[in-house]
Design a protein around this motif. Sequence first.
Motif, PDB file in Angstrom:
ATOM      1  N   GLN A  27       0.828  -1.210   0.000  1.00 30.69           N
ATOM      2  CA  GLN A  27       0.000   0.000   0.000  1.00 30.69           C
ATOM      3  C   GLN A  27       0.861   1.258   0.000  1.00 30.69           C
ATOM      4  OE1 GLN A  27      -2.218  -0.651   3.612  1.00 30.69           O
ATOM      5  NE2 GLN A  27      -3.932  -1.581   2.518  1.00 30.69           N
ATOM      6  N   VAL A  28       1.922   1.251   0.806  1.00 29.69           N
ATOM      7  CA  VAL A  28       2.817   2.417   0.874  1.00 29.69           C
ATOM      8  C   VAL A  28       3.598   2.560  -0.429  1.00 29.69           C
ATOM      9  CG1 VAL A  28       4.763   3.443   2.116  1.00 29.69           C
ATOM     10  CG2 VAL A  28       2.957   2.235   3.374  1.00 29.69           C
ATOM     11  N   TYR A  29       4.057   1.439  -0.973  1.00 31.25           N
ATOM     12  CA  TYR A  29       4.747   1.466  -2.272  1.00 31.25           C
ATOM     13  C   TYR A  29       3.849   2.090  -3.339  1.00 31.25           C
ATOM     14  CZ  TYR A  29       6.783  -0.246  -6.645  1.00 31.25           C
ATOM     15  OH  TYR A  29       7.310  -0.320  -7.923  1.00 31.25           O
ATOM     16  N   GLU A  30       2.608   1.627  -3.415  1.00 29.72           N
ATOM     17  CA  GLU A  30       1.683   2.147  -4.415  1.00 29.72           C
ATOM     18  C   GLU A  30       1.428   3.629  -4.222  1.00 29.72           C
ATOM     19  OE1 GLU A  30      -1.417   2.700  -7.320  1.00 29.72           O
ATOM     20  OE2 GLU A  30       0.337   1.386  -7.150  1.00 29.72           O
ATOM     21  N   THR A  31       1.262   4.053  -2.985  1.00 28.37           N
ATOM     22  CA  THR A  31       1.000   5.471  -2.720  1.00 28.37           C
ATOM     23  C   THR A  31       2.206   6.317  -3.088  1.00 28.37           C
ATOM     24  OG1 THR A  31      -0.526   4.864  -0.951  1.00 28.37           O
ATOM     25  CG2 THR A  31       0.272   7.117  -0.960  1.00 28.37           C
ATOM     26  N   ALA A  32       3.405   5.853  -2.750  1.00 30.32           N
ATOM     27  CA  ALA A  32       4.612   6.582  -3.133  1.00 30.32           C
ATOM     28  C   ALA A  32       4.729   6.674  -4.650  1.00 30.32           C
ATOM     29  CB  ALA A  32       5.848   5.898  -2.542  1.00 30.32           C
ATOM     30  N   LEU A  33       4.436   5.568  -5.338  1.00 29.08           N
ATOM     31  CA  LEU A  33       4.473   5.556  -6.792  1.00 29.08           C
ATOM     32  C   LEU A  33       3.521   6.608  -7.355  1.00 29.08           C
ATOM     33  CD1 LEU A  33       6.066   3.530  -8.666  1.00 29.08           C
ATOM     34  CD2 LEU A  33       3.876   2.376  -9.023  1.00 29.08           C
ATOM     35  N   GLN A  34       2.319   6.667  -6.791  1.00 30.63           N
ATOM     36  CA  GLN A  34       1.321   7.634  -7.249  1.00 30.63           C
ATOM     37  C   GLN A  34       1.757   9.072  -6.976  1.00 30.63           C
ATOM     38  OE1 GLN A  34      -1.518   7.264  -8.892  1.00 30.63           O
ATOM     39  NE2 GLN A  34      -1.886   5.056  -8.803  1.00 30.63           N
ATOM     40  N   LEU A  35       2.276   9.338  -5.788  1.00 29.56           N
ATOM     41  CA  LEU A  35       2.677  10.702  -5.441  1.00 29.56           C
ATOM     42  C   LEU A  35       3.867  11.161  -6.279  1.00 29.56           C
ATOM     43  CD1 LEU A  35       2.283  10.694  -1.544  1.00 29.56           C
ATOM     44  CD2 LEU A  35       0.644  11.445  -3.280  1.00 29.56           C
ATOM     45  N   ARG A  36       4.686  10.218  -6.726  1.00 26.38           N
ATOM     46  CA  ARG A  36       5.807  10.545  -7.595  1.00 26.38           C
ATOM     47  C   ARG A  36       5.386  10.665  -9.055  1.00 26.38           C
ATOM     48  NH1 ARG A  36      10.787   6.727  -5.629  1.00 26.38           N
ATOM     49  NH2 ARG A  36      10.491   6.001  -7.767  1.00 26.38           N
ATOM     50  N   GLY A  37       4.159  10.237  -9.373  1.00 28.40           N
ATOM     51  CA  GLY A  37       3.680  10.289 -10.750  1.00 28.40           C
ATOM     52  C   GLY A  37       4.199   9.175 -11.620  1.00 28.40           C
ATOM     53  N   ASP A  38       4.579   8.048 -11.000  1.00 26.75           N
ATOM     54  CA  ASP A  38       5.223   6.952 -11.723  1.00 26.75           C
ATOM     55  C   ASP A  38       4.336   5.725 -11.894  1.00 26.75           C
ATOM     56  OD1 ASP A  38       7.548   8.388 -12.006  1.00 26.75           O
ATOM     57  OD2 ASP A  38       8.537   7.499 -10.255  1.00 26.75           O
ATOM     58  N   ALA A  39       3.028   5.846 -11.695  1.00 25.75           N
ATOM     59  CA  ALA A  39       2.160   4.670 -11.695  1.00 25.75           C
ATOM     60  C   ALA A  39       1.691   4.247 -13.083  1.00 25.75           C
ATOM     61  CB  ALA A  39       0.951   4.906 -10.787  1.00 25.75           C
ATOM     62  N   GLY A  40       2.096   4.934 -14.111  1.00 24.02           N
ATOM     63  CA  GLY A  40       1.790   4.504 -15.470  1.00 24.02           C
ATOM     64  C   GLY A  40       0.315   4.433 -15.775  1.00 24.02           C
ATOM     65  N   ALA A  41      -0.137   3.267 -16.254  1.00 21.70           N
ATOM     66  CA  ALA A  41      -1.522   3.119 -16.712  1.00 21.70           C
ATOM     67  C   ALA A  41      -2.538   3.296 -15.594  1.00 21.70           C
ATOM     68  CB  ALA A  41      -1.708   1.740 -17.358  1.00 21.70           C
ATOM     69  N   HIS A  42      -2.130   3.095 -14.342  1.00 26.75           N
ATOM     70  CA  HIS A  42      -3.082   3.281 -13.253  1.00 26.75           C
ATOM     71  C   HIS A  42      -2.783   4.547 -12.433  1.00 26.75           C
ATOM     72  CE1 HIS A  42       0.149   1.019 -11.263  1.00 26.75           C
ATOM     73  NE2 HIS A  42      -0.361   1.336 -10.083  1.00 26.75           N
TER      74      HIS A  42
END
Length: 382
Positions: free
Chosen positions: A340-355
């Motif tokens: 969950q933390v990995y995904e949130t960090a990915l999102q806040l960095r703008g690195d989540a790609g298609a999702h």
Amino acid sequence: MSADVAIVGIGIHRFGRTPGVPGRRQAVVAARAALADAGVGFADMQFAFGGSHSAGDADTLVSELGLTSLPFINVANGCATGGSALIAADAAIRSGSHDLGMVIGFDKHERGAFNTDPAEHGIGAWYGETGLMLTTQFFGMKIQRYLHQTGIDVGVLAKIAAKAFRNGALNPDAWRRTPLSETEIAAAPMISHPLTQYMYCSPAEGAVALVLCRADLAHRYTDRPVFLRGATLRSRRYGSFEVFSPWLATERADSPTVEAARAAFEQAGVAPDEVDLAQLQDTEAGAELMHMAETGLCAHGEQEELIAEGATEIGGRLPVNTDGGCIANGEPIGASGLRQVYETALQLRGDAGAHQVPGGPRVGFTHVYGAPGISACTVLTR
């Protein structure tokens, strides 16, 4: 004491089933990815916390990562193992004891439902003999009661699960990557009424690692730090209705989720209505529904309207479980909270790609819940 902690490196080994790859090997993959992301080596780590339920002792990972004499502490706290390890690391840095360290969570569970001995939780053998140690039974009973109390239509459960599979299909690290319709989900075999097969998550495999440091030092490792503003854990009170509870008090108390979420927001100085995306424990679809309100992200009973209007979708105003959650990723106990933390960090960095959540999200919230009634929450910002 440092005011904040920053996450400067993140790494993951994909979730699901990876035949022939031990859980410890998956942890090493995640750890090396996190170290590379931060531009450091394992020899630079001043400490580590890690945990696994079924795949071995985390501290033995030094055999592959490096024999550097660092203090590496094993953490075991059920489904909140990853969240607990993160909270321990947060405290180690805020206290001034260390400046830079790592958190690792991993697991590799056998196929089939979790098999837990009632004696491990201080419960008599009768509890297992009646079938109540099967968490599917508990979650079925709990969501039945919640739907009755709130008047929410049972059809919302299939909507939640369908969203999970849609989001999982966009996430290259998810296990379940085939979208399923609400009709297919509702028509699947009934496991524990009203929850069907595809409304539940499954025990799984996977690993996540994070590199953390004092916030004022984050610029040494990354130009896109994610700040850990709040990290809390609470256990149950007398009167709360929790998994592996052998009885129910006549007077109800708040779930540990309510208290953990409230404490995390207070620590962070952030209000629930400032959250741009949330990762909530969705052991099954009913859990996501209940946790939306228990965490303070909405009022009890409001979830049905929010879900109907698309608010919890990736493009909505309160995206929930953007990576597919436990339903699409499965639940490797040691890694789930850190995912969950990995995904949130990915999102806040703008690195989540298609999702990726559009609009540049700035505030994320995570919540993990597990037996025997524990909850860990974080508030993350960029």
